[in-house]
Design an enzyme around this catalytic site. Structure first.
Site, PDB file in Angstrom:
ATOM      1  N   TRP A 106      33.904  28.464  35.973  1.00 31.68           N
ATOM      2  CA  TRP A 106      33.175  27.250  36.393  1.00 31.68           C
ATOM      3  C   TRP A 106      33.839  26.575  37.575  1.00 31.68           C
ATOM      4  O   TRP A 106      33.167  26.038  38.452  1.00 31.68           O
ATOM      5  CB  TRP A 106      32.981  26.301  35.212  1.00 31.68           C
ATOM      6  CG  TRP A 106      32.042  26.926  34.214  1.00 31.68           C
ATOM      7  CD1 TRP A 106      32.360  27.379  32.966  1.00 31.68           C
ATOM      8  CD2 TRP A 106      30.647  27.228  34.402  1.00 31.68           C
ATOM      9  NE1 TRP A 106      31.256  27.940  32.379  1.00 31.68           N
ATOM     10  CE2 TRP A 106      30.198  27.859  33.227  1.00 31.68           C
ATOM     11  CE3 TRP A 106      29.756  27.038  35.449  1.00 31.68           C
ATOM     12  CZ2 TRP A 106      28.876  28.293  33.072  1.00 31.68           C
ATOM     13  CZ3 TRP A 106      28.440  27.467  35.304  1.00 31.68           C
ATOM     14  CH2 TRP A 106      28.010  28.083  34.122  1.00 31.68           C
ATOM     15  N   ASP A 177      35.086  18.180  35.902  1.00 31.48           N
ATOM     16  CA  ASP A 177      34.035  18.791  35.095  1.00 31.48           C
ATOM     17  C   ASP A 177      34.550  18.877  33.657  1.00 31.48           C
ATOM     18  O   ASP A 177      35.438  19.678  33.357  1.00 31.48           O
ATOM     19  CB  ASP A 177      33.732  20.193  35.653  1.00 31.48           C
ATOM     20  CG  ASP A 177      32.678  20.929  34.837  1.00 31.48           C
ATOM     21  OD1 ASP A 177      32.220  20.394  33.814  1.00 31.48           O
ATOM     22  OD2 ASP A 177      32.301  22.053  35.244  1.00 31.48           O
ATOM     23  N   LYS A 201      26.782  20.881  24.653  1.00 34.33           N
ATOM     24  CA  LYS A 201      27.894  21.433  23.874  1.00 34.33           C
ATOM     25  C   LYS A 201      28.367  20.438  22.812  1.00 34.33           C
ATOM     26  O   LYS A 201      28.330  20.731  21.630  1.00 34.33           O
ATOM     27  CB  LYS A 201      29.039  21.821  24.795  1.00 34.33           C
ATOM     28  CG  LYS A 201      28.588  22.900  25.788  1.00 34.33           C
ATOM     29  CD  LYS A 201      29.592  23.172  26.853  1.00 34.33           C
ATOM     30  CE  LYS A 201      29.013  23.936  28.014  1.00 34.33           C
ATOM     31  NZ  LYS A 201      28.591  25.292  27.724  1.00 34.33           N
TER      32      LYS A 201
HETATM   33  C1  LIG Z   1      32.787  23.882  32.079  1.00 37.31           C
HETATM   34  C2  LIG Z   1      31.355  24.101  32.444  1.00 37.31           C
HETATM   35  N1  LIG Z   1      30.899  23.631  33.618  1.00 37.31           N
HETATM   36  C3  LIG Z   1      29.623  23.789  33.995  1.00 37.31           C
HETATM   37  C4  LIG Z   1      28.704  24.449  33.205  1.00 37.31           C
HETATM   38  C5  LIG Z   1      27.288  24.592  33.663  1.00 37.31           C
HETATM   39  O1  LIG Z   1      26.525  23.660  32.986  1.00 37.31           O
HETATM   40  P1  LIG Z   1      24.957  23.512  33.242  1.00 37.31           P
HETATM   41  O2  LIG Z   1      24.335  24.780  32.751  1.00 37.31           O
HETATM   42  O3  LIG Z   1      24.586  22.311  32.446  1.00 37.31           O
HETATM   43  O4  LIG Z   1      24.750  23.322  34.705  1.00 37.31           O
HETATM   44  C6  LIG Z   1      29.119  24.959  31.965  1.00 37.31           C
HETATM   45  C7  LIG Z   1      28.166  25.666  31.086  1.00 37.31           C
HETATM   46  O5  LIG Z   1      28.504  26.364  30.177  1.00 37.31           O
HETATM   47  C8  LIG Z   1      30.468  24.783  31.588  1.00 37.31           C
HETATM   48  O6  LIG Z   1      30.924  25.254  30.413  1.00 37.31           O
END
Ligand SMILES: Cc1ncc(COP(=O)(O)O)c(C=O)c1O
Length: 365
Positions: A106, A177, A201
């Protein structure tokens, strides 16, 4: 009987399981939400009943995370990924510099998006296909006030690698994040200028993202941003400028009430520590399963593990599924297995997983 408790345990990384009491509340509320005679999905987002929910949700977030008036709490669409674009568009520029700490999938996605809008640099160089098993060694002396902000990811959901402390930011605004671990333990919000997490989550269901932003940041953004990509639009209009995702907002409200009623973040943290410690302990004492993440960086919410014989992976996933252990397969980029132990996963779910793993080892070890 599927397992001793005769229950389904969903170890999915998100969308993830919800507490039974929250699901029951949704069912109970469906025909007549708060005396409106309709479900929450059918009422106006501008009407007084929904507006009450908006206010109540904000107050719950402030109370649970102990957030001061220096911050706005915004609800945005587009998931965490939209934040990857909104942050550099708002707080840097094509001639600006930002620093990103990458220690997993991520973090890499975040910096790649930022590089379209500014000079986003990784604090530690990374390789595209690298699978992280630790937070890499770093030298923060490179981070100085020539950078518009510093961004990192608290928990890398695919790899199961989590910061247990807060990095130094040398006075540079720190953005984070926290999609997979916001509300899984107490945090010091005052250290950050911007925190975001999509809800699917630990805070309910997909469709809504919470953004906690220092109000002083809002003055910095350029004035020519599209309205829906401008944090000020959300701040000025209580996040009700367009028709918002009302149902996910309502589920977040239920989740926050559930977090509060089960003892708040200290209690949540001790349950999460207990759950993950039990599973890591079992894995560490086995010759059949292994986890290769550095002990100090192991995630309390996404426990990844490998089987000694990879050829058994498919059978493991199928047999687990048959006894109610759902969605245990690891992400394809990482392989192996992953047990996501978010807030709603009870200790009984971890016990059921360990019991299954023991039996599987007996049968195939
Ligand atoms: C740490 C992290 N950041 C970003 C995301 C992406 O999230 P979204 O699908 O809501 O854009 C995730 C999804 O699993 C994640 O675990």
């Amino acid at each position: 009987m599927i397992n001793q408790d005769n229950k389904i345990y969903n170890f999915a990384p998100g969308p993830a399981m919800l507490p039974d009491s929250v699901k029951q509340q949704i069912i109970d509320d469906m025909p007549d939400w708060r005396g409106t005679g309709s479900s929450v999905m059918e009422v106006s987002h501008r009407g007084p009943v929904f507006r009450n929910l908006v206010k109540e949700t904000e107050l719950l977030v402030r109370e649970i995370l102990d957030i001061s008036d220096e911050y706005d709490i915004l609800m945005t669409p587009g998931g965490a990924r939209l934040q990857y674009s909104m942050m550099p568009m708002s707080f840097s520029s094509l001639t600006g510099k930002t620093m990103y700490f990458v220690h997993g999938h991520w973090g890499k996605s975040a910096i790649l998006e930022a590089q379209k809008f500014c000079n986003a640099r990784p604090l530690v160089p990374y390789k595209q296909g690298e699978i992280y098993t630790a937070i890499p060694e770093y030298d923060m002396s490179q981070l100085d006030d020539s950078f518009d902000y510093f961004h990192y990811t608290t928990n890398e959901t695919l790899e199961g690698v989590e910061w247990q402390d807060i990095p130094e930011n040398n006075g540079v605004p720190m953005f984070c994040d926290m999609t997979s671990n916001l509300m899984t333990r107490p945090i010091d919000v005052s250290k950050y200028h911007l925190i975001y997490a999509s809800a699917q989550k630990n805070l309910g269901i997909a469709g809504i993202t919470i953004v906690i932003i220092k109000k002083s940041m809002l003055d910095i953004a350029p004035n020519n941003l599209p309205l829906m990509l401008d944090y000020r639009t959300y701040a000025k209009h209580d996040s009700l400028w367009n028709t918002p995702p009302t149902f996910p907002w309502y589920v977040m409200n239920l989740m926050l009430n559930w977090i509060k009623s089960t003892g708040g973040l200290s209690a949540i943290e001790s349950r999460n520590t207990q759950k993950s410690a039990k599973l890591y302990d079992f894995i560490d004492n086995s010759n059949f399963y292994s986890n290769n993440v550095k002990v100090d960086n192991r995630s309390k919410v996404n426990v990844t593990f490998l089987l000694a014989d990879e050829n058994l992976n498919e059978t493991f996933v199928q047999q687990a599924d048959a006894v109610g252990i759902k969605a245990i397969k690891g992400h394809r980029a990482v392989g192996g297995m992953r047990a996501s132990l978010y807030n709603a996963m009870p200790i009984a779910g971890v016990n059921a997983l360990i019991e299954f793993m023991q039996q599987f080892e007996k049968d195939h070890g």
